[in-house]
Every structure is written in C-alpha cells, then in structure tokens.
Design a protein around this motif. Structure first.
Motif, PDB file in Angstrom:
ATOM      1  N   VAL A  90       0.841  -1.196   0.000  1.00  0.00           N
ATOM      2  CA  VAL A  90       0.000   0.000   0.000  1.00  0.00           C
ATOM      3  C   VAL A  90       0.877   1.248   0.000  1.00  0.00           C
ATOM      4  O   VAL A  90       1.848   1.325   0.752  1.00  0.00           O
ATOM      5  CB  VAL A  90      -0.899   0.004   1.259  1.00  0.00           C
ATOM      6  N   GLY A  96      -5.333  10.235   2.427  1.00  0.00           N
ATOM      7  CA  GLY A  96      -5.974   8.938   2.213  1.00  0.00           C
ATOM      8  C   GLY A  96      -6.272   8.266   3.546  1.00  0.00           C
ATOM      9  O   GLY A  96      -5.364   8.026   4.339  1.00  0.00           O
ATOM     10  N   VAL A  98      -7.604   5.102   4.353  1.00  0.00           N
ATOM     11  CA  VAL A  98      -7.206   3.711   4.567  1.00  0.00           C
ATOM     12  C   VAL A  98      -5.710   3.524   4.305  1.00  0.00           C
ATOM     13  O   VAL A  98      -5.011   2.843   5.058  1.00  0.00           O
ATOM     14  CB  VAL A  98      -8.046   2.773   3.676  1.00  0.00           C
ATOM     15  N   GLU A 240      -4.766  -1.765 -15.904  1.00  0.00           N
ATOM     16  CA  GLU A 240      -5.485  -1.824 -14.622  1.00  0.00           C
ATOM     17  C   GLU A 240      -5.492  -0.412 -14.063  1.00  0.00           C
ATOM     18  O   GLU A 240      -4.436   0.230 -13.966  1.00  0.00           O
ATOM     19  CB  GLU A 240      -4.732  -2.757 -13.655  1.00  0.00           C
ATOM     20  N   MET A 289     -14.463   2.306  -7.931  1.00  0.00           N
ATOM     21  CA  MET A 289     -14.210   2.724  -9.306  1.00  0.00           C
ATOM     22  C   MET A 289     -15.147   2.050 -10.307  1.00  0.00           C
ATOM     23  O   MET A 289     -14.821   1.925 -11.476  1.00  0.00           O
ATOM     24  CB  MET A 289     -12.762   2.532  -9.689  1.00  0.00           C
TER      25      MET A 289
HETATM   26  C1  FAD Z   1      -8.304  -2.833  -8.552  1.00  0.00           C
HETATM   27  C2  FAD Z   1      -7.563  -1.891  -7.618  1.00  0.00           C
HETATM   28  C3  FAD Z   1      -6.334  -2.276  -7.099  1.00  0.00           C
HETATM   29  C4  FAD Z   1      -5.632  -1.397  -6.268  1.00  0.00           C
HETATM   30  N1  FAD Z   1      -4.407  -1.779  -5.790  1.00  0.00           N
HETATM   31  C5  FAD Z   1      -3.700  -0.928  -5.011  1.00  0.00           C
HETATM   32  C6  FAD Z   1      -2.415  -1.302  -4.520  1.00  0.00           C
HETATM   33  O1  FAD Z   1      -1.934  -2.416  -4.755  1.00  0.00           O
HETATM   34  N2  FAD Z   1      -1.735  -0.417  -3.742  1.00  0.00           N
HETATM   35  C7  FAD Z   1      -2.257   0.834  -3.452  1.00  0.00           C
HETATM   36  O2  FAD Z   1      -1.585   1.598  -2.740  1.00  0.00           O
HETATM   37  N3  FAD Z   1      -3.482   1.208  -3.889  1.00  0.00           N
HETATM   38  C8  FAD Z   1      -4.213   0.351  -4.645  1.00  0.00           C
HETATM   39  N4  FAD Z   1      -5.466   0.716  -5.081  1.00  0.00           N
HETATM   40  C9  FAD Z   1      -6.027   2.003  -4.623  1.00  0.00           C
HETATM   41  C10 FAD Z   1      -6.723   1.797  -3.257  1.00  0.00           C
HETATM   42  O3  FAD Z   1      -7.882   0.995  -3.429  1.00  0.00           O
HETATM   43  C11 FAD Z   1      -7.200   3.121  -2.634  1.00  0.00           C
HETATM   44  O4  FAD Z   1      -7.927   3.842  -3.601  1.00  0.00           O
HETATM   45  C12 FAD Z   1      -6.055   3.975  -2.135  1.00  0.00           C
HETATM   46  O5  FAD Z   1      -5.300   3.284  -1.154  1.00  0.00           O
HETATM   47  C13 FAD Z   1      -6.597   5.289  -1.536  1.00  0.00           C
HETATM   48  O6  FAD Z   1      -7.472   4.989  -0.483  1.00  0.00           O
HETATM   49  P1  FAD Z   1      -7.567   5.955   0.785  1.00  0.00           P
HETATM   50  O7  FAD Z   1      -8.650   5.470   1.684  1.00  0.00           O
HETATM   51  O8  FAD Z   1      -6.218   6.109   1.392  1.00  0.00           O
HETATM   52  O9  FAD Z   1      -7.963   7.342   0.114  1.00  0.00           O
HETATM   53  P2  FAD Z   1      -9.377   8.108   0.248  1.00  0.00           P
HETATM   54  O10 FAD Z   1      -9.549   8.529   1.693  1.00  0.00           O
HETATM   55  O11 FAD Z   1     -10.437   7.260  -0.370  1.00  0.00           O
HETATM   56  O12 FAD Z   1      -9.141   9.356  -0.680  1.00  0.00           O
HETATM   57  C14 FAD Z   1      -8.355  10.494  -0.263  1.00  0.00           C
HETATM   58  C15 FAD Z   1      -8.138  11.434  -1.435  1.00  0.00           C
HETATM   59  O13 FAD Z   1      -7.305  10.812  -2.423  1.00  0.00           O
HETATM   60  C16 FAD Z   1      -7.979  10.669  -3.667  1.00  0.00           C
HETATM   61  N5  FAD Z   1      -7.658   9.299  -4.141  1.00  0.00           N
HETATM   62  C17 FAD Z   1      -8.343   8.158  -3.894  1.00  0.00           C
HETATM   63  N6  FAD Z   1      -7.710   7.085  -4.441  1.00  0.00           N
HETATM   64  C18 FAD Z   1      -6.591   7.572  -5.035  1.00  0.00           C
HETATM   65  C19 FAD Z   1      -5.530   6.969  -5.760  1.00  0.00           C
HETATM   66  N7  FAD Z   1      -5.480   5.625  -5.996  1.00  0.00           N
HETATM   67  N8  FAD Z   1      -4.547   7.782  -6.224  1.00  0.00           N
HETATM   68  C20 FAD Z   1      -4.563   9.111  -5.996  1.00  0.00           C
HETATM   69  N9  FAD Z   1      -5.551   9.743  -5.318  1.00  0.00           N
HETATM   70  C21 FAD Z   1      -6.550   8.995  -4.840  1.00  0.00           C
HETATM   71  C22 FAD Z   1      -9.446  10.819  -3.360  1.00  0.00           C
HETATM   72  O14 FAD Z   1     -10.149  11.362  -4.468  1.00  0.00           O
HETATM   73  C23 FAD Z   1      -9.428  11.786  -2.184  1.00  0.00           C
HETATM   74  O15 FAD Z   1      -9.273  13.107  -2.628  1.00  0.00           O
HETATM   75  C24 FAD Z   1      -6.180  -0.141  -5.923  1.00  0.00           C
HETATM   76  C25 FAD Z   1      -7.458   0.218  -6.409  1.00  0.00           C
HETATM   77  C26 FAD Z   1      -8.132  -0.644  -7.243  1.00  0.00           C
HETATM   78  C27 FAD Z   1      -9.490  -0.239  -7.769  1.00  0.00           C
END
Ligand code: FAD
Length: 336
Positions: A90, A96, A98, A240, A289
């Motif tokens: 992660v 973010g 999570v 992806e 997504m």
């Molecule tokens: C199929 C799939 C596989 C994934 N694999 C991984 C992985 O292996 N490792 C990994 O670190 N993450 C991965 N992700 C992304 C992960 O699911 C989360 O979206 C990411 O960790 C952000 O979550 P958060 O709760 O920290 O952010 P949130 O609290 O949900 O968002 C905080 C802010 O960041 C923005 N944001 C949300 N997601 C992203 C992003 N991915 N990039 C940039 N800005 C973002 C939001 O719009 C918001 O403004 C994957 C997502 C998918 C759909």
C-alpha cells in the motif's frame, strides 16, 4: 438462549475468527516498510480463502476511527507462497484514510475483513514470447505479483517514480536484473520529467510486438491506450486502473439520505459515495471505481449522472445506482 442477544458464532469469532465457515477475514501478521510512504502488509487469510491468480486484487474492510472502510489492493505475493499468507503493498496518498492507516498505524494481530480475490488483469494461459510491464508509482503492485509468480524468457519493465528511493521493490527488481530475469528502465520523473509515451520507441524498440501489462495513473494509461490504438496493436495492451476515469461533470444539487435523515449540498463532480461518507452516512462501498457493484443503492427520487459517461439516471421504482461513480444531477434522494 444462553448467548442471546449475541449468537454462538459471535463467541466463536472471539476465539477462532479465521475458522472455516466464518465470514472471510484475515489477520495482519506483519507490516514491512518498502519506501518512505509504502508498506507491505502480510495477511493470514481465514480458512475460506480460495487463493488468487497473479495480478488480481482483494477488497479489504478495515476499521479506521471506528468506521469500517473497504478498499481494493493488488496481491503482491506469489500464488504458491508456502506459508499460505498473502501480501498487499500500500502506498499512502495525501489525506488517504485507509492507505495512511495501513502504512503508518496498522499493527500485527489486527483482524480485517476480506473478499475473495478477483480481477481480470492477469497473465494468459499460454506464455507470450515477449512481455512489457509499464508501470508507475503504486501501479507496480499487480505486476510485482506477476513477476514473483511467473518467469518469462524476455521481460522488459519501464517503471516511473519521482526518485530512486520512491521505487517500491527496487532492490528485488535489481536482483532480477542481476539474474538476467528482467530488463529494467527506471524513469525518475523529478529529474527526467513525465514519461512521454513516444519515448518507448527508444527505450523498448520492439514494444509493439510485446504483450503489455500497464498500471499507473490515468495520464499514463490514457496515453498508452491512445498510443497502442494508433499503432493498431491495442489487443496487446492490458491495463489496470486504481481510480475511475472521470470524464463528465455537470451541475450538482441537494442530496438527501432519507434513511439517515441527512441532507447536504453536493457538486456535480463528487461521487455520492464520498458525499455520503463525508456527511457521516453509513455507505456500502467496494472498489470505488465502478467495477465491483459493492456500493449499489436505490435512487428514491431525482437524478444522478454517471461520471464516466455523462449518462443521466432518473429515479424509478427499483432503480439502483453505483454511488462510487455517480454524482448528483440536481436534487436527489438516496436510500441510505
Ligand atoms: C483494482 C484496484 C487495485 C488497487 N491496488 C492498489 C495497490 O496495490 N496499492 C495501493 O496503494 N493502492 C491500490 N489501489 C487504490 C486503493 O484501493 C485506494 O484507492 C487507495 O489506497 C486510496 O485509499 P484511501 O482510503 O487512502 O484514500 P481516500 O480517503 O479514499 O481518498 C483520499 C483522497 O485521495 C484521492 N484518491 C483516492 N484514491 C486515489 C488513488 N489511488 N490515487 C490518488 N488519489 C486517490 C481521493 O479522491 C481523495 O481526494 C487499488 C485500487 C483498485 C481499484
């Protein structure tokens, strides 16, 4: 009667949460820092875990400040890991919820909820002769799952990260290079600038002949899809995305969450899932997504816009919407 109001299984959960027949859970057994803002989480899945295919992801439910939040993470461990544990890696993103929790605060022993692994960003049955992995930032994770799982005779990787120390799995990648199992080009965007996709002609002259798996930010993937299509080889490109490509935003409106009794103003670009969570409404969620349908919710009144296509859905009896890719299109009522 003895255990009322709890069920016997609630007590079993206390002593054996990973047992067969229980809701699928996992126990975090270790957290290994990878870079300044990324960490690998080692998870022991419960008995019901059915395994995964390299490149797939798993949805996990984590309690952050008392709220269960679901996110998707690619599995970075190989499919034949002997101890039965799986890893996700992660990268903490600014604000973010999570990702920062997992990278900076998760502790061994913590129980999390798990879904079965899923996703079609996987390798084919028949091994391609030449492979290209095109990745950036945390987009390296599903590809690392593939690299650890399956060897090919001819594999090239182009990976982008701001600086060398931001490259997740860097020393393992360099070990593969030293063993002649991988040819690697690192693009350090702080000094080299963003990768111009046309540079592939120089970095990987035979890129169009290679079966390619690409994962990274939307800008890179959009450019790759356009480039592969322009050269008529789009069927060789597999992508992806970690976030939906949002192409259309319109006017927002007043959103009512009638079951909770809350009404808030929303713009036309913010997914209703985020609007609800921000307002303290308990919203079901999944991949965030638009692929897993874990967030679907009845639309009681008004209209919403699909942020990927611009399509408007109006309320009718039985109409369900994906809140993670739908925004308010005028006043609406979401049954939560
Ligand atoms: C199929 C799939 C596989 C994934 N694999 C991984 C992985 O292996 N490792 C990994 O670190 N993450 C991965 N992700 C992304 C992960 O699911 C989360 O979206 C990411 O960790 C952000 O979550 P958060 O709760 O920290 O952010 P949130 O609290 O949900 O968002 C905080 C802010 O960041 C923005 N944001 C949300 N997601 C992203 C992003 N991915 N990039 C940039 N800005 C973002 C939001 O719009 C918001 O403004 C994957 C997502 C998918 C759909």
């Amino acid at each position: 009667m003895v255990t009322t109001p709890l069920l016997p299984s609630d007590y079993l959960d206390l002593v054996s949460p990973l047992r067969a027949g229980a809701d699928l859970r996992g126990r975090i057994e270790a957290v290994h820092p990878e870079t300044g803002d990324a960490a690998t989480i080692v998870i022991r899945p419960g008995r019901g875990w059915r395994g995964h295919t390299a490149g797939q992801y798993v949805r996990i439910g984590v309690d952050v400040d008392g709220v269960r939040l679901w996110r998707a993470y690619s599995i970075t461990s190989p499919t034949d890991r002997q101890d039965g544990r799986v890893t996700i890696t992660v990268k903490a993103i600014p604000d973010g919820k999570v990702s920062n929790h997992l990278v900076r605060r998760a502790k061994p022993g913590t129980l999390i909820q798990l879904d079965q692994a899923t996703g079609d960003f996987v390798l084919p049955q028949a091994k391609p002769a030449k492979v290209l992995y095109l990745t950036a930032g945390s987009g390296i994770t599903p590809v690392m799952g593939m690299l650890r799982d399956t060897e090919f005779d001819d594999v090239v990787m182009v990976h982008c990260a701001p600086q060398p120390q931001d490259v997740i799995f860097r020393s393992e990648l360099h070990d593969l290079v030293a063993d002649k199992k991988l040819r690697l080009t690192e693009v350090h965007t702080d000094t080299d600038g963003m990768l111009d996709i046309a540079r592939l002609d120089e970095l990987v002259p035979d890129w169009a002949e290679r079966e390619t798996w690409a994962c990274g930010p939307a800008g890179l993937l959009d450019a790759a899809e356009e480039h592969w299509s322009k050269h008529g080889v789009q069927e060789r490109l597999h992508t992806e995305r970690f976030r939906p490509s949002i192409v259309v935003a319109g006017d927002g409106g007043e959103v009512t969450f009638s079951a909770t009794g809350r009404t808030v103003d929303a713009d036309g670009a913010t997914p209703l899932l985020d609007v609800g969570e921000e307002a303290g409404v308990l919203m079901p969620s999944g991949c965030r997504m638009g692929i897993c349908f874990g967030c679907i919710t009845p639309l009681k009144a008004g209209a919403v816009r699909d942020l990927r296509t611009g399509e408007i859905t109006e309320a009718e009896p039985g109409v369900l919407i994906q809140t993670c890719v739908s925004a308010a299109a005028g006043a609406c009522d979401i049954e939560r």
